[in-house]
Design a protein around this motif. Structure first.
Motif, PDB file in Angstrom:
ATOM      1  N   UNK A 144       0.834  -1.207   0.000  1.00  0.00           N
ATOM      2  CA  UNK A 144       0.000   0.000   0.000  1.00  0.00           C
ATOM      3  C   UNK A 144       0.869   1.259   0.000  1.00  0.00           C
ATOM      4  N   UNK A 145       1.807   1.300  -0.899  1.00  0.00           N
ATOM      5  CA  UNK A 145       2.736   2.423  -0.956  1.00  0.00           C
ATOM      6  C   UNK A 145       2.033   3.732  -1.283  1.00  0.00           C
ATOM      7  N   UNK A 146       2.545   4.797  -0.704  1.00  0.00           N
ATOM      8  CA  UNK A 146       1.980   6.137  -0.890  1.00  0.00           C
ATOM      9  C   UNK A 146       3.049   7.055  -1.488  1.00  0.00           C
ATOM     10  N   UNK A 147       2.644   8.121  -2.158  1.00  0.00           N
ATOM     11  CA  UNK A 147       3.641   9.045  -2.717  1.00  0.00           C
ATOM     12  C   UNK A 147       4.611   9.567  -1.666  1.00  0.00           C
ATOM     13  N   UNK A 148       4.160   9.721  -0.438  1.00  0.00           N
ATOM     14  CA  UNK A 148       5.052  10.211   0.618  1.00  0.00           C
ATOM     15  C   UNK A 148       6.094   9.184   1.051  1.00  0.00           C
ATOM     16  N   UNK A 149       6.001   7.966   0.549  1.00  0.00           N
ATOM     17  CA  UNK A 149       7.039   6.960   0.804  1.00  0.00           C
ATOM     18  C   UNK A 149       8.223   7.111  -0.155  1.00  0.00           C
ATOM     19  N   UNK A 150       8.103   7.990  -1.124  1.00  0.00           N
ATOM     20  CA  UNK A 150       9.180   8.211  -2.080  1.00  0.00           C
ATOM     21  C   UNK A 150      10.423   8.720  -1.369  1.00  0.00           C
ATOM     22  N   UNK A 151      11.529   8.006  -1.536  1.00  0.00           N
ATOM     23  CA  UNK A 151      12.789   8.351  -0.853  1.00  0.00           C
ATOM     24  C   UNK A 151      13.872   7.387  -1.285  1.00  0.00           C
ATOM     25  N   UNK A 152      15.098   7.715  -0.899  1.00  0.00           N
ATOM     26  CA  UNK A 152      16.195   6.753  -0.987  1.00  0.00           C
ATOM     27  C   UNK A 152      16.146   5.933   0.292  1.00  0.00           C
ATOM     28  N   UNK A 153      16.127   4.626   0.165  1.00  0.00           N
ATOM     29  CA  UNK A 153      16.059   3.739   1.314  1.00  0.00           C
ATOM     30  C   UNK A 153      17.438   3.137   1.582  1.00  0.00           C
ATOM     31  N   UNK A 154      17.851   3.207   2.846  1.00  0.00           N
ATOM     32  CA  UNK A 154      19.168   2.734   3.252  1.00  0.00           C
ATOM     33  C   UNK A 154      19.048   1.605   4.274  1.00  0.00           C
ATOM     34  N   UNK A 155      19.925   0.658   4.146  1.00  0.00           N
ATOM     35  CA  UNK A 155      20.070  -0.403   5.133  1.00  0.00           C
ATOM     36  C   UNK A 155      21.167   0.005   6.105  1.00  0.00           C
ATOM     37  N   UNK A 156      20.944  -0.242   7.401  1.00  0.00           N
ATOM     38  CA  UNK A 156      21.931   0.075   8.427  1.00  0.00           C
ATOM     39  C   UNK A 156      22.110  -1.128   9.330  1.00  0.00           C
ATOM     40  N   UNK A 157      23.303  -1.258   9.911  1.00  0.00           N
ATOM     41  CA  UNK A 157      23.573  -2.408  10.769  1.00  0.00           C
ATOM     42  C   UNK A 157      24.655  -2.066  11.781  1.00  0.00           C
ATOM     43  N   UNK A 158      24.741  -2.922  12.821  1.00  0.00           N
ATOM     44  CA  UNK A 158      25.796  -2.749  13.807  1.00  0.00           C
ATOM     45  C   UNK A 158      25.335  -2.004  15.039  1.00  0.00           C
ATOM     46  N   UNK A 159      26.293  -1.580  15.851  1.00  0.00           N
ATOM     47  CA  UNK A 159      25.986  -0.872  17.081  1.00  0.00           C
ATOM     48  C   UNK A 159      25.526  -1.809  18.173  1.00  0.00           C
ATOM     49  N   UNK A 160      25.113  -1.184  19.298  1.00  0.00           N
ATOM     50  CA  UNK A 160      24.732  -1.972  20.470  1.00  0.00           C
ATOM     51  C   UNK A 160      23.317  -1.708  20.934  1.00  0.00           C
ATOM     52  N   UNK A 161      22.609  -0.851  20.228  1.00  0.00           N
ATOM     53  CA  UNK A 161      21.289  -0.454  20.722  1.00  0.00           C
ATOM     54  C   UNK A 161      20.181  -0.763  19.724  1.00  0.00           C
ATOM     55  N   UNK A 162      20.416  -0.491  18.468  1.00  0.00           N
ATOM     56  CA  UNK A 162      19.364  -0.695  17.475  1.00  0.00           C
ATOM     57  C   UNK A 162      18.334   0.412  17.525  1.00  0.00           C
ATOM     58  N   UNK A 163      17.118   0.098  17.087  1.00  0.00           N
ATOM     59  CA  UNK A 163      16.052   1.088  17.083  1.00  0.00           C
ATOM     60  C   UNK A 163      16.070   1.930  15.826  1.00  0.00           C
ATOM     61  N   UNK A 164      15.406   3.095  15.894  1.00  0.00           N
ATOM     62  CA  UNK A 164      15.213   3.926  14.707  1.00  0.00           C
ATOM     63  C   UNK A 164      16.039   5.211  14.732  1.00  0.00           C
ATOM     64  N   UNK A 165      17.125   5.204  15.468  1.00  0.00           N
ATOM     65  CA  UNK A 165      18.009   6.362  15.520  1.00  0.00           C
ATOM     66  C   UNK A 165      19.256   6.064  14.700  1.00  0.00           C
ATOM     67  N   UNK A 166      19.529   6.899  13.715  1.00  0.00           N
ATOM     68  CA  UNK A 166      20.616   6.633  12.777  1.00  0.00           C
ATOM     69  C   UNK A 166      21.979   6.531  13.461  1.00  0.00           C
ATOM     70  N   UNK A 167      22.196   7.330  14.484  1.00  0.00           N
ATOM     71  CA  UNK A 167      23.506   7.328  15.153  1.00  0.00           C
ATOM     72  C   UNK A 167      23.797   6.014  15.869  1.00  0.00           C
ATOM     73  N   UNK A 168      22.813   5.167  16.042  1.00  0.00           N
ATOM     74  CA  UNK A 168      23.008   3.885  16.724  1.00  0.00           C
ATOM     75  C   UNK A 168      23.690   2.853  15.836  1.00  0.00           C
ATOM     76  N   UNK A 169      23.832   3.140  14.545  1.00  0.00           N
ATOM     77  CA  UNK A 169      24.351   2.147  13.599  1.00  0.00           C
ATOM     78  C   UNK A 169      25.721   2.541  13.065  1.00  0.00           C
ATOM     79  N   UNK A 170      26.561   1.514  12.843  1.00  0.00           N
ATOM     80  CA  UNK A 170      27.922   1.747  12.382  1.00  0.00           C
ATOM     81  C   UNK A 170      28.084   1.626  10.876  1.00  0.00           C
TER      82      UNK A 170
END
Length: 120
Positions: free
Chosen positions: A82-108
């Motif tokens: 059910x994609x919407x126009x507001x989903x338009x973006x560059x999507x990035x995969x992130x991994x690593x760190x010790x906390x996870x979650x949805x904060x970019x600084x948590x990933x290496x």
């Protein structure tokens, strides 16, 4: 060093679906998907925690996106329905760190991104 390679992006009409994949050179406990639209900050979309096998979603995608990993724990997926126009973006995969979650600084580690474009 960990390499992340995303694939699966493309152009779809509103209401359509896409499945993103992120292949990692090694398995990591914390992995997530982020996205960034032109002129906007990078935002967390969905996160996967292997320790407790838990998932976290941004409110804007709950009920539409599903994050998962394969049995080998080296490939992360993002099923987007059910994609919407507001989903338009560059999507990035992130991994690593010790906390996870949805904060970019948590990933290496970060992939190069895959473009998702949703037209109305």
């Amino acid at each position: 060093q960990v390499q992340l390679v995303e694939s699966g992006g493309g152009s779809v009409q509103a209401g359509g679906s896409l499945r993103l994949s992120c292949e990692a050179s090694k398995g990591l406990v914390f992995m997530a998907w982020f996205r960034q639209a032109p002129g906007k900050e990078r935002e967390g979309v969905a996160a996967y925690d292997d320790d407790y096998v838990t998932t976290t979603y941004a409110n804007s995608v709950k009920g539409r996106f599903t994050i998962s990993k394969d049995n080998a724990q080296t490939t992360l997926y993002l099923q987007m329905n059910n994609l919407k126009p507001e989903d338009t973006a560059m999507y990035y995969c992130a991994a690593g760190g010790r906390i996870g979650g949805l904060i970019a600084d948590n990933y290496n580690y970060w992939g190069q991104g895959t473009q998702v474009t949703v037209s109305s």
